[in-house]
Design a protein around this motif. Sequence first.
Motif, PDB file in Angstrom:
ATOM      1  N   ALA A  75      -0.410   6.428  -6.904  1.00  0.00           N
ATOM      2  CA  ALA A  75      -1.730   6.764  -6.340  1.00  0.00           C
ATOM      3  C   ALA A  75      -2.636   7.365  -7.409  1.00  0.00           C
ATOM      4  O   ALA A  75      -2.160   7.995  -8.357  1.00  0.00           O
TER       5      ALA A  75
ATOM      6  N   THR B 229      -5.669   2.737  -0.667  1.00  0.00           N
ATOM      7  CA  THR B 229      -4.848   3.796  -1.246  1.00  0.00           C
ATOM      8  C   THR B 229      -5.729   5.030  -1.432  1.00  0.00           C
ATOM      9  O   THR B 229      -6.829   4.934  -1.971  1.00  0.00           O
TER      10      THR B 229
ATOM     11  N   GLN C 186       0.854   3.981  -2.838  1.00  0.00           N
ATOM     12  CA  GLN C 186       0.480   5.343  -2.425  1.00  0.00           C
ATOM     13  C   GLN C 186       1.583   6.343  -2.779  1.00  0.00           C
ATOM     14  O   GLN C 186       1.313   7.468  -3.190  1.00  0.00           O
TER      15      GLN C 186
ATOM     16  N   ILE D  43       0.853  -1.197   0.000  1.00  0.00           N
ATOM     17  CA  ILE D  43       0.000   0.000   0.000  1.00  0.00           C
ATOM     18  C   ILE D  43       0.894   1.254   0.000  1.00  0.00           C
ATOM     19  O   ILE D  43       0.663   2.201  -0.758  1.00  0.00           O
TER      20      ILE D  43
ATOM     21  N   TRP E 269      -5.645  -1.318  -3.333  1.00  0.00           N
ATOM     22  CA  TRP E 269      -6.290  -0.133  -3.914  1.00  0.00           C
ATOM     23  C   TRP E 269      -7.364   0.445  -2.993  1.00  0.00           C
ATOM     24  O   TRP E 269      -7.546   1.657  -2.917  1.00  0.00           O
TER      25      TRP E 269
END
Length: 563
Positions: free
Chosen positions: A65, A202, A61, A57, A199
Amino acid sequence: MIQFNLIDEKWIPVRRHDGSETMIAPWEVTKEFTDNPIVALNAPRPDFNGALIQFLIGLVQTVAAPANRVEWKQKLDKPPEPEELKAAFMTVHNAFELGGDGPRFMQDKEKLESKDLCIDRLLIDMPGNKTRDENTDHFVKRNTVTCMCHSCCATALFTLQTNAPKGGRGKLTSLRGGGPLTTLVLNDKRCSSLWRTIWLNTLVSGDFLRICGSIDKNTDSDKFPWCGKTRTGIKTAAIEVHPAQMYWGMPRRIRLNLERSKQGKCGICGIYSYNLIDSYREKTKGNDYKGGWLYPLSPFFHKGNALTAVHAQPGGVSYRNWLGFVQEEGKDKIPAKVVHEFKTIRQQSDRQFRLWAFGYDMDSMKARCWYDSVMPLISVKPDSIKNYEDETANLISTADIICGNTKIAIKRAIQGRPQFDPLTKKIKWKYQDINKIPSDEQDERKKVLFAMNDQSTYMAIDVFFWQSTEKAFYETLHSLKKAVEANDDLVEIHKTWHQTLCYASMKLFDINVSEGINEDVAPKRVVLALSELKMFNQGNKIKELLDLPVKTAAAKGKKNAVL
Ligand SMILES: [Zn+2]
């Protein structure tokens, strides 16, 4: 010199939809997404899975992102191709090298002249006590791991830096404190995939960058502290670095000994390797993170004027944590940013999303155990959310009161000394281990419950109460959602919930007092404690919370012992 780049190498253990197990490079997470997607991480320890999902993540990110909510929605079901992810990840390739002469992932830039420590000390140790059976066997005890493969070593290093507990003088905690708790949104079981887990947690780039930190601090070392000199001896506030450092915090000064390597089996995953790592060096006074880091994957609570990340408590994670993990509790408890985003923007009524909560239960420097729990997230129409959440809070408050009543009644039955107070004409209980019982009933209740906090018998009662009513709680939430959305009467739902709680309360009393009776327990005391418990569980406060008919003072007569 060994080189092992965490963008290039296949070092992340995963499981595909068909059950096959494999290792992937991070950018391969969307490979075969349509035909045989990767559904889960498959690390040899549950805390490694918890760290690896935060690594992925964090990576997405930081460099991949979504620019806006439309892009986020599109990519949930149509993820970027592996090559597209690879191109994004390659922009930070330099920061993800575990060995070599340049910056080393999660390691101090200096060589650190100090004595060698056995590699097993990277592990945040834990006994095999866990709420979910499936991972119990994977715990590895200290002193059984003498060397690690690169994959396990990189994961152990990241796990330690991300969760760093108190480590004694000069060994600093993670930027969320020692052993923080993490809550993530999971997709519907029927269409769960590792990509969707990444996702769903994020945030849209601009939203993430506004949480805390400074976007003007944009060098590699502002994001990845190992790319620069460790800020030793001074505090680091969020505003002094880039927001991405939230995912890449490095409180410990560590340097893996990669100059020599051993041949044999990895002590954690068992793989045979010619490049095992057996030791590292460490110095104290690493990056000292001070307040105000609103890590988006953790719930927070107000402590004084500051927000502090929630840590797991003895007894584990269950629906008792709903307030704070899923919905706000006043202004004191705030769910993780990603959970808030899900509830307010991302939820879809056709999918049964879930909340995954995990973390160590730390006893200062030592991990008592690892908690890992999944709860359903119920999608509610926007105009019904307020009503639904108020009702949910009442269901939980009721459970909390009845659980407390039960523990007090058991304590009274086992070791209380009832005394008749001629002034108030009420029974006043005294206990061997509690001095000065307050005269006010609410204060007395608080004091008695507080005294039970660290006592294993009462902790076990707590766990049993919440676990035994958990299934009914989620069923009640589903009924509540339907009723609230349809504007139906809630009386039957409340009555059923009240009965469920009273039944669990009586059963616990029976198990702990009547069934497991010992010679010290006086039958009269048991009868008195039990009759009080029944009366308290039917008390006005509970009935008011559940909107059930309340007895008036006249009807109650002189019996006013309602807690
Ligand atoms: Zn290994």
